[in-house]
Motif scaffolding. Structure first.
Motif, PDB file in Angstrom:
ATOM      1  N   PRO A  89       0.799  -1.230   0.000  1.00  0.00           N
ATOM      2  CA  PRO A  89       0.000   0.000   0.000  1.00  0.00           C
ATOM      3  C   PRO A  89       0.829   1.275   0.000  1.00  0.00           C
ATOM      4  CG  PRO A  89      -0.940  -1.603   1.508  1.00  0.00           C
ATOM      5  CD  PRO A  89       0.371  -2.169   1.061  1.00  0.00           C
ATOM      6  N   ALA A  90       2.018   1.238   0.610  1.00  0.00           N
ATOM      7  CA  ALA A  90       2.844   2.453   0.683  1.00  0.00           C
ATOM      8  C   ALA A  90       3.316   2.922  -0.679  1.00  0.00           C
ATOM      9  CB  ALA A  90       4.034   2.212   1.601  1.00  0.00           C
ATOM     10  N   ASN A  91       3.180   2.090  -1.729  1.00  0.00           N
ATOM     11  CA  ASN A  91       3.605   2.485  -3.069  1.00  0.00           C
ATOM     12  C   ASN A  91       2.673   3.501  -3.713  1.00  0.00           C
ATOM     13  OD1 ASN A  91       5.752   0.800  -2.827  1.00  0.00           O
ATOM     14  ND2 ASN A  91       5.087  -0.687  -4.363  1.00  0.00           N
ATOM     15  N   VAL A  92       1.472   3.636  -3.159  1.00  0.00           N
ATOM     16  CA  VAL A  92       0.521   4.630  -3.682  1.00  0.00           C
ATOM     17  C   VAL A  92       0.334   5.683  -2.590  1.00  0.00           C
ATOM     18  CG1 VAL A  92      -1.807   5.069  -4.526  1.00  0.00           C
ATOM     19  CG2 VAL A  92      -0.632   2.948  -5.147  1.00  0.00           C
ATOM     20  N   THR A  93       0.891   6.870  -2.787  1.00  0.00           N
ATOM     21  CA  THR A  93       0.882   7.912  -1.758  1.00  0.00           C
ATOM     22  C   THR A  93      -0.025   9.054  -2.167  1.00  0.00           C
ATOM     23  OG1 THR A  93       3.118   7.385  -1.013  1.00  0.00           O
ATOM     24  CG2 THR A  93       2.288   9.580  -0.495  1.00  0.00           C
ATOM     25  N   LEU A  94      -0.913   9.434  -1.248  1.00  0.00           N
ATOM     26  CA  LEU A  94      -1.747  10.608  -1.447  1.00  0.00           C
ATOM     27  C   LEU A  94      -1.143  11.755  -0.649  1.00  0.00           C
ATOM     28  CD1 LEU A  94      -3.701   8.331  -2.373  1.00  0.00           C
ATOM     29  CD2 LEU A  94      -5.553   9.805  -1.613  1.00  0.00           C
ATOM     30  N   ASN A  95      -0.713  12.788  -1.351  1.00  0.00           N
ATOM     31  CA  ASN A  95      -0.081  13.956  -0.751  1.00  0.00           C
ATOM     32  C   ASN A  95      -1.038  15.139  -0.921  1.00  0.00           C
ATOM     33  OD1 ASN A  95       1.815  15.846   0.227  1.00  0.00           O
ATOM     34  ND2 ASN A  95       2.525  16.248  -1.864  1.00  0.00           N
ATOM     35  N   PRO A  96      -1.915  15.377   0.083  1.00  0.00           N
ATOM     36  CA  PRO A  96      -2.950  16.403  -0.086  1.00  0.00           C
ATOM     37  C   PRO A  96      -2.340  17.799  -0.206  1.00  0.00           C
ATOM     38  CG  PRO A  96      -2.895  15.638   2.185  1.00  0.00           C
ATOM     39  CD  PRO A  96      -1.990  14.727   1.407  1.00  0.00           C
ATOM     40  N   THR A  97      -2.886  18.603  -1.125  1.00  0.00           N
ATOM     41  CA  THR A  97      -2.404  19.965  -1.316  1.00  0.00           C
ATOM     42  C   THR A  97      -3.302  20.978  -0.634  1.00  0.00           C
ATOM     43  OG1 THR A  97      -3.603  20.063  -3.412  1.00  0.00           O
ATOM     44  CG2 THR A  97      -1.287  19.402  -3.485  1.00  0.00           C
ATOM     45  N   SER A  98      -4.315  20.499   0.113  1.00  0.00           N
ATOM     46  CA  SER A  98      -5.154  21.397   0.909  1.00  0.00           C
ATOM     47  C   SER A  98      -5.540  20.677   2.190  1.00  0.00           C
ATOM     48  CB  SER A  98      -6.367  21.864   0.114  1.00  0.00           C
ATOM     49  OG  SER A  98      -7.087  20.769  -0.381  1.00  0.00           O
ATOM     50  N   SER A  99      -6.686  20.971   2.773  1.00  0.00           N
ATOM     51  CA  SER A  99      -7.009  20.539   4.135  1.00  0.00           C
ATOM     52  C   SER A  99      -7.106  19.032   4.314  1.00  0.00           C
ATOM     53  CB  SER A  99      -8.328  21.185   4.576  1.00  0.00           C
ATOM     54  OG  SER A  99      -8.221  22.587   4.593  1.00  0.00           O
ATOM     55  N   TYR A 100      -7.639  18.314   3.328  1.00  0.00           N
ATOM     56  CA  TYR A 100      -7.899  16.892   3.477  1.00  0.00           C
ATOM     57  C   TYR A 100      -7.453  16.150   2.219  1.00  0.00           C
ATOM     58  CZ  TYR A 100     -11.208  19.184   6.623  1.00  0.00           C
ATOM     59  OH  TYR A 100     -11.775  20.006   7.550  1.00  0.00           O
ATOM     60  N   ALA A 101      -7.087  14.887   2.416  1.00  0.00           N
ATOM     61  CA  ALA A 101      -6.878  14.032   1.253  1.00  0.00           C
ATOM     62  C   ALA A 101      -8.236  13.607   0.704  1.00  0.00           C
ATOM     63  CB  ALA A 101      -6.040  12.819   1.632  1.00  0.00           C
ATOM     64  N   PHE A 102      -9.095  13.113   1.606  1.00  0.00           N
ATOM     65  CA  PHE A 102     -10.448  12.734   1.214  1.00  0.00           C
ATOM     66  C   PHE A 102     -11.446  13.407   2.147  1.00  0.00           C
ATOM     67  CE2 PHE A 102      -8.358   8.907  -0.627  1.00  0.00           C
ATOM     68  CZ  PHE A 102      -8.833   9.047  -1.927  1.00  0.00           C
ATOM     69  N   LEU A 103     -12.485  13.974   1.593  1.00  0.00           N
ATOM     70  CA  LEU A 103     -13.627  14.481   2.345  1.00  0.00           C
ATOM     71  C   LEU A 103     -14.845  13.704   1.867  1.00  0.00           C
ATOM     72  CD1 LEU A 103     -14.953  16.532   4.264  1.00  0.00           C
ATOM     73  CD2 LEU A 103     -15.189  18.072   2.311  1.00  0.00           C
ATOM     74  N   VAL A 104     -15.440  12.906   2.765  1.00  0.00           N
ATOM     75  CA  VAL A 104     -16.523  11.998   2.388  1.00  0.00           C
ATOM     76  C   VAL A 104     -17.847  12.592   2.840  1.00  0.00           C
ATOM     77  CG1 VAL A 104     -17.301   9.603   2.414  1.00  0.00           C
ATOM     78  CG2 VAL A 104     -14.892  10.131   2.814  1.00  0.00           C
ATOM     79  N   LEU A 105     -18.771  12.752   1.907  1.00  0.00           N
ATOM     80  CA  LEU A 105     -20.057  13.384   2.201  1.00  0.00           C
ATOM     81  C   LEU A 105     -21.245  12.478   1.898  1.00  0.00           C
ATOM     82  CD1 LEU A 105     -19.333  16.936   0.749  1.00  0.00           C
ATOM     83  CD2 LEU A 105     -19.128  16.185   3.114  1.00  0.00           C
ATOM     84  N   ALA A 106     -21.014  11.235   1.557  1.00  0.00           N
ATOM     85  CA  ALA A 106     -22.128  10.345   1.211  1.00  0.00           C
ATOM     86  C   ALA A 106     -21.719   8.902   1.457  1.00  0.00           C
ATOM     87  CB  ALA A 106     -22.543  10.542  -0.248  1.00  0.00           C
ATOM     88  N   ASN A 107     -22.676   8.014   1.408  1.00  0.00           N
ATOM     89  CA  ASN A 107     -22.435   6.598   1.670  1.00  0.00           C
ATOM     90  C   ASN A 107     -21.877   5.884   0.442  1.00  0.00           C
ATOM     91  OD1 ASN A 107     -23.562   6.989   4.195  1.00  0.00           O
ATOM     92  ND2 ASN A 107     -25.605   6.410   3.522  1.00  0.00           N
ATOM     93  N   GLY A 108     -21.257   4.728   0.690  1.00  0.00           N
ATOM     94  CA  GLY A 108     -20.913   3.832  -0.401  1.00  0.00           C
ATOM     95  C   GLY A 108     -19.483   3.891  -0.881  1.00  0.00           C
ATOM     96  N   SER A 112      -5.854   0.321   0.488  1.00  0.00           N
ATOM     97  CA  SER A 112      -4.448   0.086   0.128  1.00  0.00           C
ATOM     98  C   SER A 112      -3.755   1.311  -0.446  1.00  0.00           C
ATOM     99  CB  SER A 112      -4.346  -1.095  -0.855  1.00  0.00           C
ATOM    100  OG  SER A 112      -4.886  -2.271  -0.296  1.00  0.00           O
ATOM    101  N   VAL A 113      -3.857   2.444   0.273  1.00  0.00           N
ATOM    102  CA  VAL A 113      -3.103   3.633  -0.102  1.00  0.00           C
ATOM    103  C   VAL A 113      -2.400   4.186   1.136  1.00  0.00           C
ATOM    104  CG1 VAL A 113      -4.714   4.222  -1.958  1.00  0.00           C
ATOM    105  CG2 VAL A 113      -5.024   5.232   0.300  1.00  0.00           C
ATOM    106  N   ARG A 114      -1.452   5.089   0.904  1.00  0.00           N
ATOM    107  CA  ARG A 114      -0.711   5.741   1.992  1.00  0.00           C
ATOM    108  C   ARG A 114      -1.035   7.221   1.989  1.00  0.00           C
ATOM    109  NH1 ARG A 114       4.942   7.944   1.636  1.00  0.00           N
ATOM    110  NH2 ARG A 114       5.741   8.208   3.768  1.00  0.00           N
ATOM    111  N   PHE A 115      -1.350   7.750   3.190  1.00  0.00           N
ATOM    112  CA  PHE A 115      -1.599   9.176   3.343  1.00  0.00           C
ATOM    113  C   PHE A 115      -0.356   9.809   3.961  1.00  0.00           C
ATOM    114  CE2 PHE A 115      -5.726   7.092   3.691  1.00  0.00           C
ATOM    115  CZ  PHE A 115      -6.484   7.806   2.775  1.00  0.00           C
ATOM    116  N   HIS A 116       0.218  10.780   3.260  1.00  0.00           N
ATOM    117  CA  HIS A 116       1.438  11.400   3.769  1.00  0.00           C
ATOM    118  C   HIS A 116       1.577  12.791   3.163  1.00  0.00           C
ATOM    119  CE1 HIS A 116       5.510  11.679   5.374  1.00  0.00           C
ATOM    120  NE2 HIS A 116       5.893  12.157   4.196  1.00  0.00           N
TER     121      HIS A 116
END
Length: 508
Positions: A337-356, A361-365
């Motif tokens: 999983p560490a091979n896929v890195t999400l490097n957020p350029t603002s407040s959040y990497a993911f903001l979830v507002l709905a179901n589903g 298998s990703v890395r947040f850094h």
């Protein structure tokens, strides 16, 4: 046959005409009155006389009594002039039992508490008149119900239960003015929760209905001046949105007929369609794939956004409302999983507002600078599986707000320091499947606590010894009626400082 020389009820001896030593008879009557009037006994459970009774002590003799009390079950035993005197009660006698702090009544065969004697009270009026409809009536400026505290043998909880016999009956709270109904909340004729109001007690308007199956509210909408046909707020929103799309010439949503996979690669392009796994077909950003999927009607099918190895520096990726019953999984490298890195350029990497939505298998850094949170949810259900959480976040790796439900699955790895790994608030819920693991790597530091739950938030980390590894900082912090549970005990959560609970928070 009653004794003609004594009173009928208490058996007090009469003074006979020309009787010698009248004071003896008189004093005997006074002793009986002293023993029986304002009757209060020290105990009603003893079968043996106490070893050192005091003058005037009174007891109710229990069943199967022995010694000096043998054969006097249910009698009043009074210690008078150094000896036991016994008085046989009549039905209806009352006695205060100091041993149990209760009032007892003799029913002709034995003593029992007044409450047990009364049994079921069919009607009760407290400063008001009860009737066949209002079997409990209370006239008061205020009414207090309080839970029994733990120190008094209770749990401290209190719950009001309003039960109806069938779904078609009514179980509700009715608010009146001048004994005329003005508002009603409850289950009125079915099992949806409804809020109704009335201007006169006869004509009722249903303002809000919350569906028992979906939990979604239908809120009344006044369409008199809007020109819309909708009767609820959500229908009005949908009607306006449909009109906007038609005015802009938007095509109808594509309806899926099978499961679908979109691809994201660092060498792709957001001008591609995302349907092939090469530089000429894949998208270049996760945000683009999310936008395309959000415009679909999933129907009953599911979509996978397959993200290939690399670092993706993107702003907030909003996982919004999905159409249809299918789900969407954003999947990185399941082997590493560490091979896929999400490097957020603002407040959040993911903001979830709905179901589903599921992120797998990703890395947040955050490589440079800071972001608030890796994964934030608001009023949604989402799954986080096999993800790695690195450094660069100023509030929490997981931020679970406002009725959101996050489920942890697979192998979660935490390597980056952060004030909190998880912050759950506003009735949010963070849970994990029993087989999931959460592992600390490199002893991350949590300056506030590993897990924080507040304002009704719930953290439930099931599965024995599945949250492991060393960390520094407080293990947990539960406040404002929030709850944190861990099957191995919260004291074994990562951290080197004991957790804390305040203001109704609980942890176990």
């Amino acid at each position: 046959m009653s004794d003609p020389l004594a009173t009928n009820l208490l058996g007090l001896p009469y003074l006979a005409a020309a009787q010698a030593q009248k004071h003896v008879t008189h004093n005997e009557a006074l002793r009986s009155l002293d023993a029986l009037v304002q009757l209060a006994v020290a105990d009603a459970t003893l079968t043996d006389p106490p070893g050192s009774p005091a003058e005037g002590d009174r007891y109710i003799v229990a069943t199967a009594a022995t010694g000096a009390w043998a054969g006097h079950a249910s009698d009043i035993a009074a210690y008078v002039d150094g000896a036991w005197a016994f008085f046989t009660p009549l039905a209806g006698w009352l006695a205060f039992d100091a041993g149990s702090s209760s009032v007892l009544v003799f029913d002709g065969s034995g003593w029992e508490s007044v409450g047990e004697f009364l049994g079921v009270i069919e009607q009760l009026g407290i400063n008001a008149v009860a009737d066949a409809t209002n079997r409990l009536a209370v006239g008061s400026n205020a009414v207090l119900f309080a839970g029994i505290e733990a120190a008094d043998g209770g749990t401290g909880d209190i719950r009001f239960v309003v039960n109806k016999e069938t779904d078609g009956d009514t179980a509700s709270l009715l608010f009146q003015s001048g004994f005329s109904g003005r508002a009603e909340v409850g289950l009125a004729g079915d099992t949806d929760l409804v809020f109704k109001v009335s201007p006169n007690g006869a004509d009722w308007v249903e303002s809000i209905r919350i569906d028992k199956d979906t939990g979604l509210p239908a809120i009344l909408y006044d369409n008199a001046v809007s020109g819309l046909t909708a009767d609820t707020v959500q229908d009005a929103i949908d009607e306006v949105e449909a009109g906007k799309q038609a005015a802009l010439g938007f095509a109808p949503r594509e309806v899926l007929a099978a499961n679908r996979t979109y691809y994201v690669r660092t060498d792709g392009s957001d001008g591609n369609n995302g349907l092939t796994d090469n530089s000429g077909g894949a998208f270049a950003s996760i945000s683009k794939a999310v936008a395309v999927v959000s415009a679909l009607d999933l129907s009953i099918y599911s979509v996978t956004i397959q993200v290939r190895d690399g670092t993706y520096s993107e702003g907030v990726i909003t996982l919004g409302q999905l159409i249809g019953s299918g789900t969407v999984t954003i999947r990185g490298n399941t082997a590493t999983p560490a091979n896929v890195t999400l490097n957020p350029t603002s407040s959040y990497a993911f903001l979830v507002l709905a179901n589903g939505w599921t992120v797998d298998s990703v890395r947040f850094h955050k490589a440079s600078g800071t972001a608030i949170s890796a994964f934030r949810g608001y009023a949604c259900y989402a799954t986080v599986a096999n993800c790695h959480f690195g450094a660069g976040f100023t509030y929490a790796h997981l931020l679970v707000d406002a009725l959101s439900y996050f489920l942890l699955s697979g192998a979660i790895v935490v390597s980056g320091s952060c004030p909190r790994f998880a912050n759950v608030s506003l009735n949010g819920l963070l849970s994990k499947v029993s087989s999931a693991t959460v592992t600390m790597s490199g002893s991350p530091a949590f300056s506030v606590a590993f897990v924080v739950a507040t304002t009704g938030g719930i953290v439930s980390l099931g599965g024995a010894a599945t949250v492991t590894g060393a960390a520094t900082g407080k293990r947990y912090d539960a406040s404002l009626n929030a709850v944190i549970t861990y099957s191995s005990g919260v004291a074994s959560l990562p951290g080197d400082v004991a957790g804390s609970t305040t203001t109704g928070g609980q942890a176990a």
